[in-house]
Design a protein around this motif. Structure first.
Motif, PDB file in Angstrom:
ATOM      1  N   SER A 169       8.924  -7.585  -7.186  1.00 41.99           N
ATOM      2  CA  SER A 169       8.098  -6.469  -7.661  1.00 41.99           C
ATOM      3  C   SER A 169       8.876  -5.175  -7.459  1.00 41.99           C
ATOM      4  O   SER A 169      10.066  -5.197  -7.152  1.00 41.99           O
ATOM      5  N   ARG A 170       8.184  -4.056  -7.608  1.00 43.74           N
ATOM      6  CA  ARG A 170       8.805  -2.753  -7.396  1.00 43.74           C
ATOM      7  C   ARG A 170       8.582  -2.244  -5.962  1.00 43.74           C
ATOM      8  O   ARG A 170       8.938  -1.113  -5.628  1.00 43.74           O
ATOM      9  N   ALA A 171       7.991  -3.062  -5.111  1.00 44.53           N
ATOM     10  CA  ALA A 171       7.635  -2.650  -3.747  1.00 44.53           C
ATOM     11  C   ALA A 171       8.880  -2.270  -2.943  1.00 44.53           C
ATOM     12  O   ALA A 171       9.945  -2.891  -3.082  1.00 44.53           O
ATOM     13  N   ARG A 172       8.693  -1.273  -2.066  1.00 45.42           N
ATOM     14  CA  ARG A 172       9.796  -0.733  -1.256  1.00 45.42           C
ATOM     15  C   ARG A 172       9.376  -0.588   0.200  1.00 45.42           C
ATOM     16  O   ARG A 172       8.254  -0.220   0.488  1.00 45.42           O
ATOM     17  N   LEU A 173      10.313  -0.841   1.082  1.00 40.80           N
ATOM     18  CA  LEU A 173      10.155  -0.554   2.503  1.00 40.80           C
ATOM     19  C   LEU A 173      11.062   0.619   2.814  1.00 40.80           C
ATOM     20  O   LEU A 173      12.243   0.622   2.451  1.00 40.80           O
ATOM     21  N   GLY A 174      10.513   1.644   3.472  1.00 38.54           N
ATOM     22  CA  GLY A 174      11.337   2.804   3.750  1.00 38.54           C
ATOM     23  C   GLY A 174      10.815   3.616   4.907  1.00 38.54           C
ATOM     24  O   GLY A 174       9.911   3.191   5.642  1.00 38.54           O
ATOM     25  N   ILE A 184       1.585  -4.863   5.104  1.00 32.02           N
ATOM     26  CA  ILE A 184       2.460  -4.771   3.928  1.00 32.02           C
ATOM     27  C   ILE A 184       3.890  -4.511   4.375  1.00 32.02           C
ATOM     28  O   ILE A 184       4.832  -5.153   3.889  1.00 32.02           O
ATOM     29  N   ARG A 185       4.063  -3.559   5.310  1.00 34.96           N
ATOM     30  CA  ARG A 185       5.415  -3.259   5.787  1.00 34.96           C
ATOM     31  C   ARG A 185       6.047  -4.487   6.440  1.00 34.96           C
ATOM     32  O   ARG A 185       7.234  -4.771   6.232  1.00 34.96           O
ATOM     33  N   ALA A 186       5.259  -5.206   7.228  1.00 32.30           N
ATOM     34  CA  ALA A 186       5.788  -6.400   7.901  1.00 32.30           C
ATOM     35  C   ALA A 186       6.197  -7.464   6.877  1.00 32.30           C
ATOM     36  O   ALA A 186       7.231  -8.127   7.034  1.00 32.30           O
ATOM     37  N   SER A 187       5.385  -7.617   5.823  1.00 29.85           N
ATOM     38  CA  SER A 187       5.709  -8.633   4.811  1.00 29.85           C
ATOM     39  C   SER A 187       6.950  -8.236   4.016  1.00 29.85           C
ATOM     40  O   SER A 187       7.766  -9.092   3.650  1.00 29.85           O
ATOM     41  N   LEU A 188       7.119  -6.947   3.767  1.00 32.00           N
ATOM     42  CA  LEU A 188       8.323  -6.493   3.067  1.00 32.00           C
ATOM     43  C   LEU A 188       9.558  -6.729   3.928  1.00 32.00           C
ATOM     44  O   LEU A 188      10.610  -7.162   3.438  1.00 32.00           O
ATOM     45  N   ALA A 189       9.429  -6.449   5.218  1.00 33.74           N
ATOM     46  CA  ALA A 189      10.557  -6.665   6.131  1.00 33.74           C
ATOM     47  C   ALA A 189      10.929  -8.142   6.212  1.00 33.74           C
ATOM     48  O   ALA A 189      12.115  -8.495   6.308  1.00 33.74           O
ATOM     49  N   ALA A 190       9.901  -8.995   6.141  1.00 34.23           N
ATOM     50  CA  ALA A 190      10.136 -10.445   6.264  1.00 34.23           C
ATOM     51  C   ALA A 190      10.468 -11.104   4.934  1.00 34.23           C
ATOM     52  O   ALA A 190      10.796 -12.296   4.896  1.00 34.23           O
ATOM     53  N   PRO A 232       5.513   1.601   3.162  1.00 37.49           N
ATOM     54  CA  PRO A 232       4.318   2.269   2.638  1.00 37.49           C
ATOM     55  C   PRO A 232       3.372   2.715   3.755  1.00 37.49           C
ATOM     56  O   PRO A 232       3.275   2.053   4.793  1.00 37.49           O
ATOM     57  N   THR A 233       2.675   3.823   3.489  1.00 40.46           N
ATOM     58  CA  THR A 233       1.777   4.376   4.501  1.00 40.46           C
ATOM     59  C   THR A 233       0.497   4.894   3.877  1.00 40.46           C
ATOM     60  O   THR A 233       0.465   5.249   2.695  1.00 40.46           O
ATOM     61  N   PHE A 234      -0.553   4.930   4.707  1.00 42.66           N
ATOM     62  CA  PHE A 234      -1.825   5.519   4.295  1.00 42.66           C
ATOM     63  C   PHE A 234      -2.069   6.762   5.141  1.00 42.66           C
ATOM     64  O   PHE A 234      -1.865   6.749   6.354  1.00 42.66           O
ATOM     65  N   MET A 235      -2.518   7.841   4.491  1.00 44.66           N
ATOM     66  CA  MET A 235      -2.769   9.107   5.174  1.00 44.66           C
ATOM     67  C   MET A 235      -4.271   9.372   5.230  1.00 44.66           C
ATOM     68  O   MET A 235      -4.888   9.660   4.196  1.00 44.66           O
ATOM     69  N   PRO A 236      -4.905   9.288   6.398  1.00 40.89           N
ATOM     70  CA  PRO A 236      -6.310   9.677   6.505  1.00 40.89           C
ATOM     71  C   PRO A 236      -6.495  11.138   6.086  1.00 40.89           C
ATOM     72  O   PRO A 236      -5.631  11.981   6.341  1.00 40.89           O
TER      73      PRO A 236
END
Length: 381
Positions: free
Chosen positions: A11-16, A344-350, A28-32
């Motif tokens: 996909s186009r998903a990115r870890l950064g 999501i970040r953990a799955s991208l890293a793995a 990816p992050t969520f901002m309250p």
């Protein structure tokens, strides 16, 4: 500065990670959303405990109340609200859309009638950037025009042209020490205008780029198209931010489309109505079947609310209007959103994001009630 660490091959998903003067934000992050200097019903300690990396504030609202004089006297927005970590401030451009009945769009900005007392105020590129400089947010958004998704083509084009012109003016304004500035791509679900706007903004070399004009009442497929039309024209070396989105399932799908940052008022807003988000969709804690349910909101959740209180007790609190009930639902919902991003970040890293995405979407059932309210999800901003 944004560092791209890894991309998903399916996909186009990115870890950064996005490096600011007040800390590094893993994406990816969520901002309250802390529109007026506070994430509704939550305190900074709770936000930190649940893994919050960055919160969002709003230029328009903070400029009206408490006003720049008070925030300046406190030092800056971080000191005023006791949040020494990263803050992103929306420029007030969304209010061009949400307060359409009390504003007039002019060549150099927007004239508003205050939603509080009707007094006249003006907000344009220079004013928005000056306010954000005083607030000293870590990420300042350019002032843009957010048109309704179903605007006639002529009006959409005019909004895109103003957005590009105002972005250039914002780029030239002074900023706070270490403050980054993000450009905002408009164009509705019109592919040509999205491309045109992105191609005009990218040479201006902003620190990141947002996809604006989404979550403004359009059907979900149109929202996805707006992102898909924009993302290919954004530089891989800069963070991408989808403004005002969304439900957990939408965020998973938008990560797969290359988005790094999200904000949304839904977690705390629906909590105030007695609704909880779970990995399988939303549930009404007020519902009668929870009257004698002594289990947590969601099995396996390690948030404070789920570890300490039952559905039955929370239902009781909501029914007798005790504030602890809506606070605990706000804790759970916000924790759930942040946990989804962490997973999501953990799955991208793995290298397992494809499996995570498939399983999440297969088990998550969207709530028609929540989706029908999506066009209002940035109203607190």
């Amino acid at each position: 500065m944004y560092e791209l660490l890894k991309t998903d091959p399916h996909s186009r998903a990115r870890l950064g990670r996005l490096i600011t003067t007040r800390g590094t934000i893993n994406t990816p992050t969520f901002m309250p959303v802390g529109t007026q200097g506070s994430v509704k019903a939550l305190d900074p300690r709770e936000l930190l405990d649940m893994g919050t990396q960055i919160i969002l504030g709003n230029t328009y609202h903070l400029n009206i109340r408490p006003g720049l004089d008070i925030i300046t006297a406190a030092g800056d927005l971080h000191k005023f609200i006791n949040w020494p970590y990263p803050i992103l401030t929306d420029s007030g451009g969304f209010q061009v859309f949400s307060l359409a009945k009390i504003r007039k769009v002019k060549p150099h900005g927007v004239e508003f009638r205050s939603h509080l007392d009707g007094s006249l105020l003006f907000l344009g590129p220079k004013e928005a950037m000056h306010i954000q400089k005083v607030l000293a947010s870590d990420i300042a958004m350019v002032f843009d025009e957010c048109p309704p998704h179903d605007s006639p083509i002529r009006e959409m084009r005019a909004a895109v042209e103003r957005t590009i012109r105002w972005a250039k003016e914002c780029r030239e304004q002074p900023r706070a020490h270490g403050q980054m500035v993000f450009g905002i791509v408009q164009g509705g679900s019109n592919a040509a205008m999205r491309e045109e706007c992105a191609k005009a903004l990218v040479p201006m070399e902003f620190d990141g780029y947002a996809i604006g004009g989404v979550s403004v009442g359009e059907p979900e497929p149109e929202m996805m198209k707006a992102v898909e039309y924009t993302e290919p024209f954004l530089p891989a070396t800069k963070a991408r931010y989808a403004m005002g989105l969304g439900t957990p399932a939408q965020m998973v799908e938008l990560v797969a489309r290359g988005v790094d940052m999200f904000d949304c008022v839904l977690p705390t807003r629906v909590a105030r109505n007695g609704t909880a988000f779970t990995r399988k969709g939303t549930i009404s804690i007020k519902a009668g079947f929870n009257k004698s349910d002594f289990g947590p909101i969601e099995e396996g959740c390690d948030c404070y609310a789920c570890k300490n209180f039952t559905r039955a007790y929370l239902r009781h609190l909501l029914n007798v209007n005790e504030i602890l009930g809506l606070r605990m639902l706000s804790v759970h919902n916000s924790h759930m959103y942040l946990k989804v991003m962490e997973d999501i970040r953990a799955s991208l890293a793995a290298g397992t994001f494809a499996e995570f995405r498939r399983e999440f979407i297969a088990t998550y059932v969207p709530s028609r009630k929540v989706l029908s309210a999506r066009e209002e999800t940035r109203g607190d901003k």
